[in-house]
Every structure is written in C-alpha cells, then in structure tokens.
Design a protein around this motif. Structure first.
Motif, PDB file in Angstrom:
ATOM      1  N   GLN A  43       0.839  -1.182   0.000  1.00  0.00           N
ATOM      2  CA  GLN A  43       0.000   0.000   0.000  1.00  0.00           C
ATOM      3  C   GLN A  43       0.880   1.240   0.000  1.00  0.00           C
ATOM      4  OE1 GLN A  43      -2.439  -0.604   3.499  1.00  0.00           O
ATOM      5  NE2 GLN A  43      -4.116  -1.314   2.214  1.00  0.00           N
ATOM      6  N   LYS A  44       0.373   2.297  -0.624  1.00  0.00           N
ATOM      7  CA  LYS A  44       1.111   3.561  -0.648  1.00  0.00           C
ATOM      8  C   LYS A  44       0.504   4.488   0.390  1.00  0.00           C
ATOM      9  CE  LYS A  44       2.960   5.377  -4.345  1.00  0.00           C
ATOM     10  NZ  LYS A  44       3.139   6.102  -5.630  1.00  0.00           N
ATOM     11  N   ILE A  45       1.350   4.946   1.323  1.00  0.00           N
ATOM     12  CA  ILE A  45       0.919   5.796   2.428  1.00  0.00           C
ATOM     13  C   ILE A  45       1.595   7.156   2.288  1.00  0.00           C
ATOM     14  CG2 ILE A  45       0.925   6.060   4.930  1.00  0.00           C
ATOM     15  CD1 ILE A  45       1.384   2.952   5.000  1.00  0.00           C
ATOM     16  N   LEU A  46       0.822   8.203   2.442  1.00  0.00           N
ATOM     17  CA  LEU A  46       1.368   9.557   2.502  1.00  0.00           C
ATOM     18  C   LEU A  46       1.385   9.969   3.967  1.00  0.00           C
ATOM     19  CD1 LEU A  46       2.288  12.261   1.334  1.00  0.00           C
ATOM     20  CD2 LEU A  46      -0.134  12.849   1.032  1.00  0.00           C
ATOM     21  N   HIS A  47       2.563  10.280   4.480  1.00  0.00           N
ATOM     22  CA  HIS A  47       2.693  10.721   5.869  1.00  0.00           C
ATOM     23  C   HIS A  47       3.020  12.206   5.851  1.00  0.00           C
ATOM     24  CE1 HIS A  47       4.946  10.393   9.978  1.00  0.00           C
ATOM     25  NE2 HIS A  47       3.862  11.134  10.035  1.00  0.00           N
ATOM     26  N   LEU A  48       2.104  13.019   6.358  1.00  0.00           N
ATOM     27  CA  LEU A  48       2.304  14.465   6.447  1.00  0.00           C
ATOM     28  C   LEU A  48       2.450  14.852   7.908  1.00  0.00           C
ATOM     29  CD1 LEU A  48      -0.416  15.648   3.926  1.00  0.00           C
ATOM     30  CD2 LEU A  48       2.037  15.566   3.553  1.00  0.00           C
ATOM     31  N   SER A  49       3.538  15.525   8.214  1.00  0.00           N
ATOM     32  CA  SER A  49       3.805  15.919   9.593  1.00  0.00           C
ATOM     33  C   SER A  49       4.541  17.244   9.621  1.00  0.00           C
ATOM     34  CB  SER A  49       4.653  14.842  10.272  1.00  0.00           C
ATOM     35  OG  SER A  49       4.836  15.138  11.635  1.00  0.00           O
ATOM     36  N   ASP A  50       4.332  17.997  10.675  1.00  0.00           N
ATOM     37  CA  ASP A  50       5.098  19.217  10.936  1.00  0.00           C
ATOM     38  C   ASP A  50       5.012  20.238   9.804  1.00  0.00           C
ATOM     39  OD1 ASP A  50       6.891  18.706  13.545  1.00  0.00           O
ATOM     40  OD2 ASP A  50       6.642  16.838  12.458  1.00  0.00           O
ATOM     41  N   ALA A  51       3.808  20.511   9.338  1.00  0.00           N
ATOM     42  CA  ALA A  51       3.641  21.525   8.284  1.00  0.00           C
ATOM     43  C   ALA A  51       4.064  22.904   8.783  1.00  0.00           C
ATOM     44  CB  ALA A  51       2.188  21.568   7.813  1.00  0.00           C
ATOM     45  N   HIS A  52       3.810  23.212  10.048  1.00  0.00           N
ATOM     46  CA  HIS A  52       4.162  24.495  10.651  1.00  0.00           C
ATOM     47  C   HIS A  52       3.857  25.658   9.703  1.00  0.00           C
ATOM     48  CE1 HIS A  52       5.794  22.846  14.310  1.00  0.00           C
ATOM     49  NE2 HIS A  52       6.522  21.992  13.612  1.00  0.00           N
ATOM     50  N   LEU A  53       2.570  25.821   9.401  1.00  0.00           N
ATOM     51  CA  LEU A  53       2.143  26.897   8.500  1.00  0.00           C
ATOM     52  C   LEU A  53       2.327  28.258   9.159  1.00  0.00           C
ATOM     53  CD1 LEU A  53      -1.201  25.545   7.014  1.00  0.00           C
ATOM     54  CD2 LEU A  53       1.100  25.397   6.061  1.00  0.00           C
ATOM     55  N   GLN A  54       2.931  29.168   8.430  1.00  0.00           N
ATOM     56  CA  GLN A  54       3.052  30.549   8.892  1.00  0.00           C
ATOM     57  C   GLN A  54       2.047  31.368   8.096  1.00  0.00           C
ATOM     58  OE1 GLN A  54       7.022  32.135   8.942  1.00  0.00           O
ATOM     59  NE2 GLN A  54       6.326  34.167   9.527  1.00  0.00           N
ATOM     60  N   LEU A  55       0.876  31.541   8.670  1.00  0.00           N
ATOM     61  CA  LEU A  55      -0.226  32.164   7.950  1.00  0.00           C
ATOM     62  C   LEU A  55       0.002  33.646   7.671  1.00  0.00           C
ATOM     63  CD1 LEU A  55      -3.211  30.372   9.703  1.00  0.00           C
ATOM     64  CD2 LEU A  55      -2.044  29.759   7.572  1.00  0.00           C
ATOM     65  N   ASP A  56       0.888  34.292   8.430  1.00  0.00           N
ATOM     66  CA  ASP A  56       1.165  35.712   8.171  1.00  0.00           C
ATOM     67  C   ASP A  56       2.491  35.914   7.411  1.00  0.00           C
ATOM     68  OD1 ASP A  56       2.951  35.110  10.219  1.00  0.00           O
ATOM     69  OD2 ASP A  56       2.494  36.896  11.398  1.00  0.00           O
ATOM     70  N   TYR A  57       2.987  34.854   6.785  1.00  0.00           N
ATOM     71  CA  TYR A  57       4.214  34.954   5.969  1.00  0.00           C
ATOM     72  C   TYR A  57       3.993  36.013   4.892  1.00  0.00           C
ATOM     73  CZ  TYR A  57       8.247  33.458   3.190  1.00  0.00           C
ATOM     74  OH  TYR A  57       9.449  33.400   2.521  1.00  0.00           O
ATOM     75  N   LYS A  58       4.996  36.875   4.726  1.00  0.00           N
ATOM     76  CA  LYS A  58       4.898  37.906   3.696  1.00  0.00           C
ATOM     77  C   LYS A  58       6.218  37.988   2.932  1.00  0.00           C
ATOM     78  CE  LYS A  58       3.617  42.638   2.741  1.00  0.00           C
ATOM     79  NZ  LYS A  58       3.319  43.959   3.273  1.00  0.00           N
ATOM     80  N   ILE A  59       6.123  37.837   1.641  1.00  0.00           N
ATOM     81  CA  ILE A  59       7.291  37.904   0.764  1.00  0.00           C
ATOM     82  C   ILE A  59       7.942  39.273   0.918  1.00  0.00           C
ATOM     83  CG2 ILE A  59       8.066  37.856  -1.649  1.00  0.00           C
ATOM     84  CD1 ILE A  59       5.536  36.077  -2.185  1.00  0.00           C
ATOM     85  N   GLY A  60       9.273  39.284   1.033  1.00  0.00           N
ATOM     86  CA  GLY A  60      10.024  40.530   1.104  1.00  0.00           C
ATOM     87  C   GLY A  60      10.243  41.073   2.502  1.00  0.00           C
ATOM     88  N   THR A  61       9.560  40.505   3.510  1.00  0.00           N
ATOM     89  CA  THR A  61       9.822  40.938   4.881  1.00  0.00           C
ATOM     90  C   THR A  61      11.140  40.329   5.347  1.00  0.00           C
ATOM     91  OG1 THR A  61       8.489  39.107   5.726  1.00  0.00           O
ATOM     92  CG2 THR A  61       7.381  41.246   5.475  1.00  0.00           C
ATOM     93  N   ASN A  62      11.616  40.741   6.497  1.00  0.00           N
ATOM     94  CA  ASN A  62      12.927  40.316   6.967  1.00  0.00           C
ATOM     95  C   ASN A  62      12.930  38.829   7.355  1.00  0.00           C
ATOM     96  OD1 ASN A  62      15.557  40.246   7.798  1.00  0.00           O
ATOM     97  ND2 ASN A  62      15.295  41.617   9.534  1.00  0.00           N
ATOM     98  N   ALA A  63      13.820  38.074   6.729  1.00  0.00           N
ATOM     99  CA  ALA A  63      13.986  36.653   7.031  1.00  0.00           C
ATOM    100  C   ALA A  63      15.127  36.442   8.016  1.00  0.00           C
ATOM    101  CB  ALA A  63      14.243  35.871   5.749  1.00  0.00           C
ATOM    102  N   ASP A  64      15.740  37.526   8.480  1.00  0.00           N
ATOM    103  CA  ASP A  64      16.871  37.434   9.403  1.00  0.00           C
ATOM    104  C   ASP A  64      16.596  38.338  10.609  1.00  0.00           C
ATOM    105  OD1 ASP A  64      19.326  36.740  10.432  1.00  0.00           O
ATOM    106  OD2 ASP A  64      20.454  38.120   9.156  1.00  0.00           O
TER     107      ASP A  64
END
Length: 169
Positions: A43-64
C-alpha cells in the motif's frame, strides 16, 4: 518558559477538535500486508507531519530577524542588524507559507495518484509559540485540513495531534 512565558497568553482546559475529520472514511477491512515481499500487496501511504504553516508569511519581509521565526510584518516592526528578504516559496528562518503547502499537496496529487491512505501527524501552527492563541492554532489546523480535503477528497485520513497544535504549547 524563559522570555516566551512573559509574551504568551496562558489558557488551559480546552478541547481540540480537528475540523471535518471527525467523520473519516475508514477502510471496510484491515490492510492487506505483503506476502513474501511481493509488491502487488503493498500500500502507498502519505505521511504528512510538521507543516508548521506561517499564515502571516509575507514575501520581502525580513527573514533574518533574530527570532525563531521571521518573515512577517510583525517581525519587521522590531529593528535588527541585518536584513534578508523573505523568498516567494519560503525561507530557512521562517515557517511554511500556505501557498507552498498547497503547491506541495498539488504536486503530490499529480505525482502519486495511487495513495491508499494518509497519516496526518500534527504540528500545524508556526513555531512562534509566544504569539500563539487558540483561534490561530485552530486556523492553522483548518488550513491543513482544507488542503487535504481539496487535494485528497476520497483518501482515508488518520489524524493525530502534535505538540504544537494545542494552546498553550
């Protein structure tokens, strides 16, 4: 603990319901295990874990930004010594943007149309535990579930709660 404890709102005693996964379609019979290693019974199983969605992620903001999670307008309000713009699909110092999560699910759907079931093992909100609250954690869980329902509407799902899904963590 530490400095995060001063920033976190402490609430206890709430239940966590996984939206729309309380009526999971379970297989009618137990799984068929392979005999003598033959591939036809696998059987083929998809295991999804630790998505840790950042819903307020904004392109171009400071990543450091010097905190465990960056890449949002919230983090740009705090001065830092360096600035690295957050990329379109994510960044090392940030958690996963919702559009990247959906792109991953779409790619899995196109590449693996024969998935028998999904193991969904939690940890959906971002790592910014000092900013978390019950409403935002449930929103992260809902976004993860919405993606599963959209891209795998007929696939049985077996969910579990992760250590970041409850509030307080």
């Amino acid at each position: 603990g530490g400095s995060c404890a001063l920033k976190s709102k402490r609430l206890n005693g709430w239940n966590l319901d996984i939206p729309d996964l309380d009526k999971i379609i379970l297989p009618n019979k137990p799984p068929i295990w392979p005999k003598n290693g033959t591939a036809r019974n696998m059987q083929k199983i998809l295991h999804l874990s630790d998505a840790h969605l950042q819903l307020d992620y904004k392109i171009g903001t400071n990543a450091d930004c010097g905190e465990p999670v960056c890449c949002s307008e919230y983090h740009d309000r705090h001065p830092t010594l360096s600035f690295t713009p957050a990329g379109k699909m994510g960044d090392y110092n940030c958690d996963l943007p919702i559009w990247s999560y959906n792109a991953i699910l779409e790619d899995i759907t196109e590449s693996h149309q024969d998935i028998d079931y999904i193991l969904l093992t939690g940890d959906f909100p971002a790592h910014d535990s000092w900013r978390q609250n019950k409403t935002n954690n449930i929103e992260s869980i809902t976004k993860v579930v919405d993606g599963i329902k959209k891209y795998f509407p007929e696939t049985p799902v077996f969910p579990a709660i992760g250590n970041h899904d409850t509030f307080p963590v």
